[in-house]
Scaffold this motif. Structure first.
Motif, PDB file in Angstrom:
ATOM      1  N   PHE A  55      16.020   0.845  17.981  1.00 53.96           N
ATOM      2  CA  PHE A  55      16.297   1.967  18.890  1.00 53.96           C
ATOM      3  C   PHE A  55      15.005   2.509  19.510  1.00 53.96           C
ATOM      4  N   VAL A  56      13.915   2.492  18.729  1.00 56.95           N
ATOM      5  CA  VAL A  56      12.622   2.924  19.274  1.00 56.95           C
ATOM      6  C   VAL A  56      12.210   2.010  20.429  1.00 56.95           C
ATOM      7  N   VAL A  57      12.329   0.680  20.189  1.00 61.95           N
ATOM      8  CA  VAL A  57      11.985  -0.293  21.234  1.00 61.95           C
ATOM      9  C   VAL A  57      12.879  -0.093  22.464  1.00 61.95           C
ATOM     10  N   THR A  58      14.181   0.110  22.224  1.00 64.90           N
ATOM     11  CA  THR A  58      15.124   0.329  23.333  1.00 64.90           C
ATOM     12  C   THR A  58      14.728   1.551  24.148  1.00 64.90           C
ATOM     13  N   THR A  59      14.377   2.632  23.432  1.00 66.49           N
ATOM     14  CA  THR A  59      13.980   3.862  24.113  1.00 66.49           C
ATOM     15  C   THR A  59      12.718   3.651  24.942  1.00 66.49           C
ATOM     16  N   LEU A  60      11.742   2.963  24.364  1.00 64.66           N
ATOM     17  CA  LEU A  60      10.489   2.727  25.090  1.00 64.66           C
ATOM     18  C   LEU A  60      10.714   1.873  26.339  1.00 64.66           C
ATOM     19  N   VAL A  61      11.590   0.863  26.187  1.00 65.15           N
ATOM     20  CA  VAL A  61      11.914   0.025  27.365  1.00 65.15           C
ATOM     21  C   VAL A  61      12.555   0.870  28.452  1.00 65.15           C
ATOM     22  N   GLY A  62      13.491   1.747  28.064  1.00 65.01           N
ATOM     23  CA  GLY A  62      14.149   2.610  29.046  1.00 65.01           C
ATOM     24  C   GLY A  62      13.216   3.644  29.636  1.00 65.01           C
ATOM     25  N   LEU A  63      12.192   4.030  28.844  1.00 72.73           N
ATOM     26  CA  LEU A  63      11.255   5.065  29.298  1.00 72.73           C
ATOM     27  C   LEU A  63      10.269   4.566  30.352  1.00 72.73           C
ATOM     28  N   VAL A  64       9.970   3.281  30.335  1.00 70.51           N
ATOM     29  CA  VAL A  64       8.926   2.759  31.227  1.00 70.51           C
ATOM     30  C   VAL A  64       9.156   3.132  32.690  1.00 70.51           C
ATOM     31  N   PRO A  65      10.319   2.776  33.301  1.00 71.60           N
ATOM     32  CA  PRO A  65      10.501   3.127  34.714  1.00 71.60           C
ATOM     33  C   PRO A  65      10.580   4.638  34.947  1.00 71.60           C
ATOM     34  N   ILE A  66      11.143   5.372  33.975  1.00 73.97           N
ATOM     35  CA  ILE A  66      11.274   6.821  34.144  1.00 73.97           C
ATOM     36  C   ILE A  66       9.912   7.500  34.092  1.00 73.97           C
ATOM     37  N   MET A  67       9.054   7.060  33.149  1.00 72.22           N
ATOM     38  CA  MET A  67       7.720   7.650  33.046  1.00 72.22           C
ATOM     39  C   MET A  67       6.853   7.290  34.245  1.00 72.22           C
ATOM     40  N   LYS A  68       7.050   6.071  34.765  1.00 70.28           N
ATOM     41  CA  LYS A  68       6.308   5.683  35.970  1.00 70.28           C
ATOM     42  C   LYS A  68       6.630   6.629  37.122  1.00 70.28           C
ATOM     43  N   LYS A  69       7.932   6.867  37.311  1.00 69.40           N
ATOM     44  CA  LYS A  69       8.341   7.752  38.395  1.00 69.40           C
ATOM     45  C   LYS A  69       7.894   9.181  38.127  1.00 69.40           C
ATOM     46  N   SER A  70       7.956   9.592  36.855  1.00 65.49           N
ATOM     47  CA  SER A  70       7.508  10.929  36.494  1.00 65.49           C
ATOM     48  C   SER A  70       6.032  11.121  36.838  1.00 65.49           C
ATOM     49  N   TRP A  71       5.217  10.127  36.520  1.00 64.56           N
ATOM     50  CA  TRP A  71       3.781  10.223  36.811  1.00 64.56           C
ATOM     51  C   TRP A  71       3.538  10.293  38.321  1.00 64.56           C
ATOM     52  N   ARG A  72       4.276   9.460  39.053  1.00 61.09           N
ATOM     53  CA  ARG A  72       4.123   9.480  40.508  1.00 61.09           C
ATOM     54  C   ARG A  72       4.529  10.828  41.087  1.00 61.09           C
ATOM     55  N   MET A  73       5.611  11.382  40.566  1.00 57.24           N
ATOM     56  CA  MET A  73       6.080  12.674  41.063  1.00 57.24           C
ATOM     57  C   MET A  73       5.066  13.771  40.739  1.00 57.24           C
ATOM     58  N   MET A  74       4.474  13.709  39.559  1.00 54.20           N
ATOM     59  CA  MET A  74       3.465  14.703  39.181  1.00 54.20           C
ATOM     60  C   MET A  74       2.255  14.607  40.097  1.00 54.20           C
ATOM     61  N   CYS A  75       1.855  13.382  40.401  1.00 56.16           N
ATOM     62  CA  CYS A  75       0.698  13.176  41.285  1.00 56.16           C
ATOM     63  C   CYS A  75       0.987  13.631  42.705  1.00 56.16           C
ATOM     64  N   SER A  76       2.272  13.601  43.094  1.00 57.02           N
ATOM     65  CA  SER A  76       2.636  13.984  44.467  1.00 57.02           C
ATOM     66  C   SER A  76       2.935  15.470  44.588  1.00 57.02           C
ATOM     67  N   GLY A  77       2.776  16.227  43.489  1.00 52.05           N
ATOM     68  CA  GLY A  77       2.973  17.673  43.570  1.00 52.05           C
ATOM     69  C   GLY A  77       4.304  18.169  43.053  1.00 52.05           C
ATOM     70  N   SER A  78       5.032  17.338  42.287  1.00 52.81           N
ATOM     71  CA  SER A  78       6.317  17.755  41.707  1.00 52.81           C
ATOM     72  C   SER A  78       6.257  17.608  40.188  1.00 52.81           C
ATOM     73  N   PRO A  79       5.581  18.541  39.498  1.00 50.29           N
ATOM     74  CA  PRO A  79       5.379  18.404  38.043  1.00 50.29           C
ATOM     75  C   PRO A  79       6.631  18.650  37.216  1.00 50.29           C
ATOM     76  N   PHE A  80       7.611  19.361  37.785  1.00 52.73           N
ATOM     77  CA  PHE A  80       8.798  19.718  37.003  1.00 52.73           C
ATOM     78  C   PHE A  80      10.016  18.899  37.410  1.00 52.73           C
ATOM     79  N   SER A  81       9.818  17.624  37.672  1.00 52.51           N
ATOM     80  CA  SER A  81      10.945  16.778  38.051  1.00 52.51           C
ATOM     81  C   SER A  81      11.785  16.462  36.825  1.00 52.51           C
ATOM     82  N   ILE A  82      13.030  16.042  37.058  1.00 48.44           N
ATOM     83  CA  ILE A  82      13.918  15.682  35.957  1.00 48.44           C
ATOM     84  C   ILE A  82      13.351  14.509  35.163  1.00 48.44           C
TER      85      ILE A  82
END
Length: 754
Positions: A174-201
């Motif tokens: 389940f840890v591995v599954t979560t990390l796999v699912g987190l990769v694209p979400i964290m990528k987008k989160s980082w991009r959103m933070m860099c673009s000025g949207s720190p509180f994105s979903i």
């Protein structure tokens, strides 16, 4: 109108430059003025290369793209923030409903803009790309999303299976599954933070999932990500459904037109059409531009533009709107619209302007959401820290509750509650042949308690006909008509047109009067056959008319007719009486408005007796003999008592429209009236007013329901989370579920029947 049209810049009317859509790089649309001469083009022309096209204007360079991959209005705000942060960008605007990105910059930053937008997970395409091309890209985007969901679900199923045999290995899985699912979400989160949207979903989801792993809630962490992806997928589906009407409208224009030059037929791109070009259209084809019929007659299906299901017959010289479907025979037409300025383009422009004119409640919720998320995040931190530190409570339990609370902090459902309903309401109105310019107008329409109507062209058909011609002092009927028509020729006033048409029908030769001029508020005058001819309303000549003439005027006006007096060298030579016909649905529309609790009043410049006959027939109040400024005063007075709408079709109605709570124009009205109005009825059916009011009230009710759902669910889960009754996956449902419910509720407006 101040805002640029979908393919128009603030400086010029425009057309899309032809482009090769197979190119790998994204390009903007190039714009140019169809009627500019060469010298103008040298100072304001489009500058284009193979990959990029820009427009230079007094406010800098203008860029336009189509954006794909947006799920909700929050995505549009994120793109605007990302683009605005690019050096050299002066302003950025994303129109969610038409998927347009418009950028003003002082230097060519097109490559940086494309990188910034793609960096936060969205795709850009040239405006010249066809709708089909756009749809296929969107489908590909969704396909990638579906693969991620299915992949994560399979990994979860495998992890669950492993956990049944070995709990320790299952937890690791389940840890591995979560990390796999987190990769694209964290990528987008980082991009959103860099673009000025720190509180994105995405940021909130990443923190919650990592925190859940930290406290050992591995299965829940994976489930949270799966539910989040499903929620995003539902949002995407709902957004595409809401935009379907706009896409269908954009697809009404064909890509090519058959033009005839010197007897030779050839196909050209519709962007190359110019006013005056002769085109040929076959049955089953749609008009590529607004055009004037050259052939004797033809039937056109205009339902996509007006909502009228029955084909309309058009005669020679009649104008037909772009996007209309030819029903019966091959015809020739003369193009009358500039590139980028046909009926479809104007409707799309209104839709874009409508989205920019946001309702007050929507603006408030937008500001509220910016404060709401940081406050909830602060509460989450306090929930995690205070109980363990101050009361020696278990850290695991309160970290879990704090993370659950964190997920409730996403404002997506709240932010989309109003725009989703308004977008659906505007789209539903467009389907019914009503154009409403924005959320503010849609919201105000539902609060209207009085509607003021102009008479001619609004309550009536605006096509009066001559009923009586009375002569005095030995004048002949033909001479009287010839003189009257001579000074009325060229006027656009319905009464003037009626007199000229009637004179032509009598076989009388028409000649223009010399020194013709309009007497404001009185009539017209000019010189004809050596005499000074004047046409005036009887009320302006009350002191100079004989009693016998006044009596005849009274008799005619009591029959509901409008009377004008013709004078030759200051002496009365005759009367011309005209009568307009009520619109077929006028009585039914006013009766239905009364059933909705809306009062109706007629404001007209016509005489009191003629107006009284019409008002009595419609059973409404009226005010007659009004000049344009009198109409304004009447509307202001009514507005002070209760919210008042003004419905009209002429230039003289525009001041009153501006003075009202909301101005509504008839589609057959003047361009000035249509531009001034907050809404317009393209089909000219008054019953459409009833539909507009009902739809507005339904939209306002839908907004209240959506806000209740969004805040209600969050309030419930806020309490249950603090009490420890709900966990992470239910908190995700509080967000994604609320967003889906809000969107689905708004979509009900699209199928709502008035």
């Amino acid at each position: 109108m101040n805002n640029p049209n979908p393919q128009r810049t603030p400086l010029q009317d425009c057309c899309s430059a032809t482009s090769n859509t197979s190119k790998s790089k994204t390009s903007t649309s190039c714009t140019s003025n169809a009627n500019q001469d060469q010298s103008d083009q040298n100072t304001g022309q489009c500058c284009a290369s193979d990959e990029i096209a820009t427009h230079s204007s007094s406010i800098g360079l203008q860029f336009s793209w189509r954006v794909s991959g947006m799920d909700c209005a929050s995505c549009a705000r994120s793109i605007e923030k990302a683009v605005s942060s690019v050096d050299g960008v002066m302003s950025a605007n994303v129109v969610f409903s038409t998927e347009k990105l418009r950028v003003s910059a002082n230097i060519d930053v097109s490559d940086k803009i494309q990188d910034a937008v793609k960096g936060i997970g969205f795709d850009l395409q040239p405006l010249t790309a066809t709708i089909d091309s756009s749809s296929s890209t969107l489908s590909l985007y969704n396909w990638r999303e579906y693969v991620s969901i299915v992949g994560l679900a399979l990994l979860m199923l495998i992890s669950w299976g492993i956990a049944q045999f070995n709990p320790l290995f299952g937890q690791t899985a389940f840890v591995v599954t979560t990390l796999v699912g987190l990769v694209p979400i964290m990528k987008k989160s980082w991009r959103m933070m860099c673009s000025g949207s720190p509180f994105s979903i995405e940021t909130l989801m990443s923190v919650a999932a990592i925190g859940a792993l930290f406290i050992g809630a591995t299965a829940e962490a994976a489930m949270v990500l799966l539910l989040f992806m499903l929620g995003e997928c539902l949002e995407s589906f709902a957004a595409n459904r809401a935009r379907k009407g706009v896409s269908a409208l954009m697809a009404l224009l064909p890509e090519e037109a058959l033009i005839i030059k010197n007897g030779v037929r050839q196909k050209i791109a519709i962007a190359d059409l110019r006013p005056g070009d002769e085109i040929e259209v076959s049955p089953g084809e749609r008009l590529p531009a607004d055009a004037e019929l050259i052939s004797e007659m033809a039937s056109f299906d205009e339902s996509a533009l007006t909502g009228e299901s029955v084909p309309v017959e058009r005669l020679r010289d009649d104008k037909v709107a772009a996007g209309s479907l030819l029903a019966d025979r091959v015809v020739r037409l003369k193009v009358v619209s500039k590139p980028g300025n046909n009926a479809i383009d104007r409707i799309l422009q209104l839709i874009e302007e409508a989205e920019e004119r946001r309702a007050p409640l929507e603006r408030f919720l937008d500001k509220f959401s910016r404060v709401y998320t940081p406050v909830i995040m602060l509460m989450s931190v306090l929930v995690i820290l205070i109980p363990p530190l101050a009361f020696a409570q278990p850290w695991d339990m309160w970290i879990y509750r704090g993370l659950t609370l964190l997920l409730i902090g996403c404002p997506c459902a709240l932010v989309i509650s109003t725009p989703a309903a308004i977008t659906s309401g505007l789209a539903a109105a467009t389907r019914r042949g009503a154009l409403i310019k924005g959320g503010l107008a849609l919201e105000q329409l539902g609060r209207v308690k009085t509607i003021a109507f102009d008479k001619t062209g609004t309550l009536t058909e605006g096509k009066p006909s001559v009923t009586n011609v009375v002569t005095f002092n030995g004048s002949e009927v033909d001479d009287l008509l010839a003189a009257a028509a001579s000074v009325e020729m060229g006027s656009h006033h319905p009464l003037a047109k009626a007199i000229v048409d009637y004179t032509e029908q009598q076989g009388i030769a028409l000649e223009h009067a010399s020194n013709r001029k309009t007497l404001v508020g009185v009539g017209v005058e000019g010189n004809f056959a050596g005499k000074k001819i004047s046409i005036s309303a009887p009320s302006k000549l009350i002191r100079t008319l004989d009693n016998s003439i006044q009596q005849q005027v009274t008799v005619l006006e009591q029959e509901g007719k409008t009377v004008v007096v013709v004078l030759e060298d200051g002496e009365s030579s005759g009367l011309i009486a005209l009568r307009d016909k009520l619109r077929d649905d006028a009585k039914v529309a006013l009766k239905d408005l009364a059933a909705l609790g809306i009062n109706s009043v007629m404001l007209t410049g016509d005489n009191a007796r003629a107006a009284g006959v019409i008002a009595a027939e419609l059973n409404i109040d009226y005010r007659a003999s009004l000049l344009p400024e009198d109409k304004v005063s009447a509307v202001v007075e009514l507005n002070q008592q209760q919210a008042t709408a003004m419905v009209g079709d002429g230039i003289n109605d525009t001041p009153a429209m501006k003075a009202s709570t909301i101005g509504i124009a008839m589609g057959s009205g003047t361009d000035v009236a249509l531009e001034t109005a907050d809404a317009a009825l393209t089909h000219n059916r008054l019953i459409g007013l009833v539909e507009m009011v009902r739809l507005s009230r339904a939209t306002n009710a839908n907004i209240r329901q959506n806000i209740t759902i969004a805040l209600g669910l969050k309030a419930v889960f806020l309490v249950t989370t603090l009490l420890g009754l709900t966990g992470l996956w239910l908190a995700v449902l509080a967000d994604s579920g609320a967003t889906a419910l809000v969107t689905a509720n708004a979509l009900r407006l699209l199928s709502k029947r008035s």
